[in-house]
Design an enzyme around this catalytic site. Structure first.
Site, PDB file in Angstrom:
ATOM      1  N   LYS A   1      14.492  15.991 -30.569  1.00 56.45           N
ATOM      2  CA  LYS A   1      14.633  16.752 -29.326  1.00 56.45           C
ATOM      3  C   LYS A   1      15.708  17.830 -29.434  1.00 56.45           C
ATOM      4  O   LYS A   1      15.527  18.944 -28.965  1.00 56.45           O
ATOM      5  CB  LYS A   1      14.923  15.811 -28.146  1.00 56.45           C
ATOM      6  CG  LYS A   1      13.671  15.049 -27.723  1.00 56.45           C
ATOM      7  CD  LYS A   1      13.930  14.132 -26.539  1.00 56.45           C
ATOM      8  CE  LYS A   1      12.630  13.470 -26.093  1.00 56.45           C
ATOM      9  NZ  LYS A   1      12.836  12.196 -25.404  1.00 56.45           N
TER      10      LYS A   1
ATOM     11  N   LYS B   1       1.318  14.575 -33.201  1.00 57.05           N
ATOM     12  CA  LYS B   1       1.260  13.563 -32.144  1.00 57.05           C
ATOM     13  C   LYS B   1       1.124  14.234 -30.790  1.00 57.05           C
ATOM     14  O   LYS B   1       1.809  15.229 -30.518  1.00 57.05           O
ATOM     15  CB  LYS B   1       2.551  12.735 -32.177  1.00 57.05           C
ATOM     16  CG  LYS B   1       2.578  11.629 -31.148  1.00 57.05           C
ATOM     17  CD  LYS B   1       3.967  11.066 -30.956  1.00 57.05           C
ATOM     18  CE  LYS B   1       4.827  11.937 -30.069  1.00 57.05           C
ATOM     19  NZ  LYS B   1       6.051  11.314 -29.572  1.00 57.05           N
TER      20      LYS B   1
ATOM     21  N   LYS C   1       4.007  15.918 -24.547  1.00 50.70           N
ATOM     22  CA  LYS C   1       4.253  17.005 -23.616  1.00 50.70           C
ATOM     23  C   LYS C   1       5.180  18.035 -24.250  1.00 50.70           C
ATOM     24  O   LYS C   1       4.998  19.236 -24.093  1.00 50.70           O
ATOM     25  CB  LYS C   1       4.879  16.445 -22.340  1.00 50.70           C
ATOM     26  CG  LYS C   1       4.997  17.475 -21.279  1.00 50.70           C
ATOM     27  CD  LYS C   1       5.547  16.912 -19.998  1.00 50.70           C
ATOM     28  CE  LYS C   1       5.969  18.044 -19.105  1.00 50.70           C
ATOM     29  NZ  LYS C   1       7.347  18.494 -19.361  1.00 50.70           N
TER      30      LYS C   1
HETATM   31  P1  TYM Z   1       6.919   7.971 -22.822  1.00 52.11           P
HETATM   32  O1  TYM Z   1       7.008   8.209 -21.369  1.00 52.11           O
HETATM   33  O2  TYM Z   1       7.209   9.104 -23.752  1.00 52.11           O
HETATM   34  O3  TYM Z   1       5.486   7.445 -23.202  1.00 52.11           O
HETATM   35  C1  TYM Z   1       4.907   6.336 -22.520  1.00 52.11           C
HETATM   36  C2  TYM Z   1       4.104   5.525 -23.518  1.00 52.11           C
HETATM   37  O4  TYM Z   1       3.065   6.324 -24.094  1.00 52.11           O
HETATM   38  C3  TYM Z   1       3.120   6.215 -25.503  1.00 52.11           C
HETATM   39  N1  TYM Z   1       2.671   7.482 -26.119  1.00 52.11           N
HETATM   40  C4  TYM Z   1       1.733   7.561 -27.058  1.00 52.11           C
HETATM   41  N2  TYM Z   1       0.976   6.611 -27.654  1.00 52.11           N
HETATM   42  C5  TYM Z   1       0.080   7.023 -28.567  1.00 52.11           C
HETATM   43  N3  TYM Z   1      -0.099   8.329 -28.919  1.00 52.11           N
HETATM   44  C6  TYM Z   1       0.629   9.302 -28.355  1.00 52.11           C
HETATM   45  N4  TYM Z   1       0.442  10.576 -28.700  1.00 52.11           N
HETATM   46  C7  TYM Z   1       1.603   8.941 -27.374  1.00 52.11           C
HETATM   47  N5  TYM Z   1       2.487   9.641 -26.611  1.00 52.11           N
HETATM   48  C8  TYM Z   1       3.137   8.722 -25.842  1.00 52.11           C
HETATM   49  C9  TYM Z   1       4.577   5.949 -25.819  1.00 52.11           C
HETATM   50  O5  TYM Z   1       4.721   5.356 -27.099  1.00 52.11           O
HETATM   51  C10 TYM Z   1       4.971   5.035 -24.689  1.00 52.11           C
HETATM   52  O6  TYM Z   1       4.658   3.687 -24.986  1.00 52.11           O
HETATM   53  N6  TYM Z   1      11.167   5.620 -23.841  1.00 52.11           N
HETATM   54  C11 TYM Z   1       9.857   5.441 -23.272  1.00 52.11           C
HETATM   55  C12 TYM Z   1       9.889   4.948 -21.839  1.00 52.11           C
HETATM   56  C13 TYM Z   1      10.675   3.702 -21.677  1.00 52.11           C
HETATM   57  C14 TYM Z   1      10.315   2.406 -22.118  1.00 52.11           C
HETATM   58  C15 TYM Z   1      11.374   1.563 -21.718  1.00 52.11           C
HETATM   59  C16 TYM Z   1       9.215   1.896 -22.781  1.00 52.11           C
HETATM   60  C17 TYM Z   1      11.894   3.616 -21.054  1.00 52.11           C
HETATM   61  N7  TYM Z   1      12.306   2.310 -21.081  1.00 52.11           N
HETATM   62  C18 TYM Z   1      11.351   0.189 -22.000  1.00 52.11           C
HETATM   63  C19 TYM Z   1       9.196   0.531 -23.078  1.00 52.11           C
HETATM   64  C20 TYM Z   1      10.242  -0.298 -22.684  1.00 52.11           C
HETATM   65  C21 TYM Z   1       9.149   6.775 -23.303  1.00 52.11           C
HETATM   66  O7  TYM Z   1       9.754   7.812 -23.315  1.00 52.11           O
HETATM   67  O8  TYM Z   1       7.798   6.705 -23.240  1.00 52.11           O
END
Ligand code: TYM
Length: 320
Positions: A110, A189, A192
């Site tokens: 990032k 991947k 956003k």
């Molecule tokens: P976030 O909001 O970026 O994404 C949510 C979930 O979607 C999955 N994901 C993907 N899976 C497959 N292919 C892709 N291209 C793809 N893009 C996103 C992410 O792996 C995620 O599972 N840090 C986390 C949010 C969070 C969290 C937590 C998750 C905060 N606290 C505690 C689990 C447990 C996040 O930014 O996900």
């Protein structure tokens, strides 16, 4: 079995979120005690407009429910409705070596792309560890990109337990074999922050336009094409049957079908896949009070689970 996962309200949900996390999470709500939350504290690292953040939270709530999250089975809540998690995050940060966080590629990624290197962005994995540990979570369904954060969570929990005794359950990530890294329009991947997403509930025309913009080589219509590693086939595989995928692969190899036609086929399949959810979403959009009630009731259940864990942690380290 306690299952937990979170999703950031940092924009419209995309097909990567759906197949990487939402679909498996929705399936798991039938197998244990599921806790799913909207990670609005985390989103403050990237969303700086309060009205936008509130709108995003509402959109994520509606979209997740439309996709099949059942609030009678899973506890669904806003992260910030259980502020205890921020206190736990502090307690955890006092046992977290800087090295754990310096290694995390999400921070490096990032900041290399120009995002300001704030403390919040750096400490992001500690808050995530608190999210997971405060609910005594055992299984955490996530996409591939969260794998490292889950490893850090386990390491932080072990550090705390080593110093203060057995306070936390050590969680495990659940990453599916096949759909954990959904590619975006450019083959990276889907994310956003890469501007390569296909939204789950985008409007029809722009969604078609996006899919038609998928990057391909310049093989002419008549010539055979290689389906291996094709973004079109990889995305099609998410929503098509094995036979349909085999037919598309045959059409690639045979030549005579242009990328434009193959992309149209992908668009139709994706559009149809989400059609029932689109209808459910319309109903939810017309019932904002229902959505708010779901989140409020979820927060009560989540708080009831978080408080005793925080108390345990406070007591263990001498905070009364
Ligand atoms: P976030 O909001 O970026 O994404 C949510 C979930 O979607 C999955 N994901 C993907 N899976 C497959 N292919 C892709 N291209 C793809 N893009 C996103 C992410 O792996 C995620 O599972 N840090 C986390 C949010 C969070 C969290 C937590 C998750 C905060 N606290 C505690 C689990 C447990 C996040 O930014 O996900």
């Amino acid at each position: 079995m306690r299952i937990l996962s979170g999703i950031q309200p940092s924009g419209r949900l995309h097909v990567g979120n759906y197949f990487g996390m939402m679909e498996p999470a929705i399936r798991l709500q039938n197998e244990g005690e599921a806790f799913y939350f909207i990670a609005d504290y985390h989103s403050l690292t990237t969303v700086h407009d309060p009205a936008e953040l509130r709108a995003n939270v509402r959109d994520v709530a509606v979209d997740f429910l439309a996709c099949g999250l059942d609030p009678n089975k899973a506890t669904f809540f806003r992260q910030s409705d259980v502020p205890e998690v921020t206190e736990l995050s502090w307690l955890l940060s006092t046992v977290t070596p800087m090295g754990f966080l310096k290694r995390c590629h999400s921070f490096k990624d990032k900041t290399e792309r120009g995002m300001e290197a704030t403390h919040g962005l750096f400490a992001y994995p500690v808050l995530m560890a608190a999210d997971i540990l405060i609910y005594d979570s055992e299984v955490v369904p996530v996409g591939e990109d969260q794998k490292q954060h889950l490893e850090v969570t386990r390491d932080i929990a072990l550090k705390f337990n080593n110093r203060y005794g057995e306070v936390f359950v050590i969680p495990k990530s659940r990453i599916r074999d096949d759909k954990a890294k959904v590619p975006g329009l450019d083959g990276q991947k889907m994310s956003k922050s890469y501007g390569n997403t296909i939204e789950i509930f985008g409007e029809q025309k722009p969604t078609r336009k996006k899919i038609m913009s998928i990057v391909t080589d310049s093989t002419p219509v008549e010539a055979p094409k290689n389906p291996e590693g094709s973004i079109i086939v990889d995305l099609y595989r998410l929503v098509a049957s094995e036979d349909e995928v085999a037919t598309m692969e045959t059409d690639f190899r045979a030549g005579g079908t242009g990328y434009g036609d193959l992309k149209k086929r992908l668009f139709e399949a994706l559009w149809d896949h989400f059609e029932p959810m689109r209808q459910r979403r319309e109903e939810l959009l017309a019932a904002p009070d229902y959505v708010e009630t779901v989140l409020r009731e979820g927060a009560e259940r989540a708080s009831a689970s978080a408080r005793p864990t925080l108390e345990r942690a406070r007591k263990a380290c001498g905070i009364r």
